[in-house]
Design a protein around this motif. Structure first.
Motif, mmCIF file in Angstrom:
data_model
loop_
_atom_site.group_PDB
_atom_site.id
_atom_site.type_symbol
_atom_site.label_atom_id
_atom_site.label_comp_id
_atom_site.label_asym_id
_atom_site.label_seq_id
_atom_site.Cartn_x
_atom_site.Cartn_y
_atom_site.Cartn_z
ATOM 1 N N GLU A 37 -0.486 6.716 3.746
ATOM 2 C CA GLU A 37 0.786 6.586 4.436
ATOM 3 C C GLU A 37 0.877 5.209 5.079
ATOM 4 O OE1 GLU A 37 0.736 9.727 7.264
ATOM 5 O OE2 GLU A 37 1.170 11.302 5.778
ATOM 6 N N PRO A 38 2.068 4.835 5.565
ATOM 7 C CA PRO A 38 2.169 3.573 6.307
ATOM 8 C C PRO A 38 1.147 3.522 7.441
ATOM 9 C CG PRO A 38 4.355 4.420 5.838
ATOM 10 C CD PRO A 38 3.385 5.482 5.388
ATOM 11 N N GLY A 39 0.446 2.410 7.525
ATOM 12 C CA GLY A 39 -0.612 2.275 8.516
ATOM 13 C C GLY A 39 -1.981 2.663 8.002
ATOM 14 N N MET A 78 11.288 -4.168 4.318
ATOM 15 C CA MET A 78 10.906 -4.262 2.914
ATOM 16 C C MET A 78 9.394 -4.452 2.802
ATOM 17 S SD MET A 78 12.187 -7.007 0.031
ATOM 18 C CE MET A 78 13.877 -6.422 0.120
ATOM 19 N N SER A 79 8.760 -3.700 1.914
ATOM 20 C CA SER A 79 7.322 -3.851 1.725
ATOM 21 C C SER A 79 7.009 -5.193 1.079
ATOM 22 C CB SER A 79 6.786 -2.727 0.830
ATOM 23 O OG SER A 79 7.225 -2.908 -0.510
ATOM 24 N N LEU A 80 5.761 -5.614 1.193
ATOM 25 C CA LEU A 80 5.340 -6.864 0.559
ATOM 26 C C LEU A 80 5.549 -6.786 -0.946
ATOM 27 C CD1 LEU A 80 4.066 -9.653 0.760
ATOM 28 C CD2 LEU A 80 1.805 -8.551 0.713
ATOM 29 N N THR A 81 5.284 -5.647 -1.526
ATOM 30 C CA THR A 81 5.463 -5.469 -2.979
ATOM 31 C C THR A 81 6.926 -5.651 -3.378
ATOM 32 O OG1 THR A 81 3.578 -3.972 -3.076
ATOM 33 C CG2 THR A 81 5.161 -3.856 -4.888
ATOM 34 N N ALA A 100 0.356 -1.515 -5.129
ATOM 35 C CA ALA A 100 0.621 -0.106 -4.847
ATOM 36 C C ALA A 100 0.310 0.215 -3.385
ATOM 37 C CB ALA A 100 -0.202 0.785 -5.768
ATOM 38 N N ALA A 101 -0.792 -0.301 -2.890
ATOM 39 C CA ALA A 101 -1.144 -0.069 -1.484
ATOM 40 C C ALA A 101 -0.047 -0.591 -0.566
ATOM 41 C CB ALA A 101 -2.482 -0.741 -1.163
ATOM 42 N N TRP A 102 0.461 -1.774 -0.870
ATOM 43 C CA TRP A 102 1.535 -2.340 -0.042
ATOM 44 C C TRP A 102 2.835 -1.580 -0.226
ATOM 45 C CZ3 TRP A 102 -0.718 -7.381 -2.215
ATOM 46 C CH2 TRP A 102 -1.793 -7.800 -1.405
ATOM 47 N N SER A 103 3.078 -1.022 -1.410
ATOM 48 C CA SER A 103 4.261 -0.175 -1.605
ATOM 49 C C SER A 103 4.243 1.014 -0.659
ATOM 50 C CB SER A 103 4.324 0.324 -3.048
ATOM 51 O OG SER A 103 4.573 -0.710 -3.956
ATOM 52 N N PRO A 149 10.964 3.382 4.989
ATOM 53 C CA PRO A 149 10.897 1.932 4.796
ATOM 54 C C PRO A 149 9.651 1.344 5.458
ATOM 55 C CG PRO A 149 13.070 2.617 5.554
ATOM 56 C CD PRO A 149 12.171 3.799 5.705
ATOM 57 N N VAL A 150 9.133 0.280 4.856
ATOM 58 C CA VAL A 150 7.987 -0.437 5.422
ATOM 59 C C VAL A 150 8.518 -1.659 6.161
ATOM 60 C CG1 VAL A 150 5.844 -1.647 4.921
ATOM 61 C CG2 VAL A 150 6.505 0.330 3.534
ATOM 62 N N PRO A 151 8.346 -1.741 7.469
ATOM 63 C CA PRO A 151 8.859 -2.900 8.206
ATOM 64 C C PRO A 151 8.040 -4.147 7.914
ATOM 65 C CG PRO A 151 7.578 -1.491 9.664
ATOM 66 C CD PRO A 151 7.678 -0.765 8.350
#
Length: 238
Positions: free
Chosen positions: A57-59, A1-4, A78-81, A153-155
């Motif tokens: 993108e992620p990273g 789950m992302s921080l957002t 948004a960046a964290w999303s 998904p954002v780990p």
């Protein structure tokens, strides 16, 4: 789950229509109030801009040269999303988001991909005369949808803020919320700058982690703060 998602999903489930961010600028007389749903829509629009126009993108790495403002909250979330990391140094970033006064500073840092400039105008006006290649946030963000679905998904092990992972920054924000006495019923009046990780955690992330409501005052007039505290029915003062 992302921080957002970790921060906003519980709020959206519990109180979607309740004011989440109320922003004042005492220098201009501006006041704007965003519910949790409206905040989430702005975050989604901005995340779509980051992904679809900026290829974040992620990273990816994003630097944010902006004051404490409701639009700044949208950019950060948004960046964290997107799974991006917010970094302190613009020279280390792929993209730099800045206000009109720091466009030259952002360009001088030569970010890998580019610069997005925010007017922070209460009526959504853009910035005239931007250098070639600089994206005008106000013009572009309105073209994007108010729902965002990440491609992957954002780990919680992903870097979120200055080398700190999603899990670590969420734990820190939750702990600071407890230290500050914040709960879901709190309405927080703050004049804090969101400078560096400590300022951002105390001024924004701890409030969201608690599920509280934020009243952020820019260019505060000390003579008006007590009246704002009462009229906005605040319970905590930062």
């Amino acid at each position: 789950m992302s921080l957002t998602s970790a921060l906003l999903t519980p709020i959206l489930r519990a109180a979607p229509a309740r004011p989440l961010v109320t922003f004042y600028d005492d220098a201009t007389g501006e006041r704007i109030e965003l519910s949790a749903v409206t905040t989430a829509n702005w975050v989604a629009k901005t995340a779509n801009l980051l992904r679809d126009e900026c290829d974040v993108e992620p990273g990816g790495r994003v630097a944010v040269l902006l004051p404490a403002h409701w639009q700044t909250a949208s950019v950060l979330l948004a960046a964290w999303s997107c799974g991006a990391e917010v970094v302190a140094e613009p020279a280390e970033a792929d993209w730099v988001f800045c206000d009109r006064d720091r466009v030259d500073l952002a360009l001088a840092a030569e970010p890998a991909d580019g610069v997005v400039a925010l007017s922070l105008d209460a009526f959504g006006r853009g910035i005239d005369g931007l250098p070639q290649g600089v994206i005008d946030f106000a013009t572009e963000v309105r073209l994007h949808g108010d729902e965002f679905v990440p491609w992957e998904p954002v780990p919680d092990t992903a870097a979120a803020l200055a080398g700190t992972t999603v899990a670590e920054i969420l734990a820190r924000a939750t702990a600071r919320a407890a230290d500050l006495g914040l709960t879901a019923d709190s309405r927080v009046l703050s004049t804090k700058d969101w400078v560096g990780t400590p300022g951002l955690v105390d001024g924004l992330l701890a409030v969201l982690a608690a599920g509280a409501s934020l009243v952020q005052v820019a260019n505060p007039d000390p003579a008006r703060l007590d009246r704002k505290y009462e009229s906005e029915r605040c319970t905590v003062r930062l």
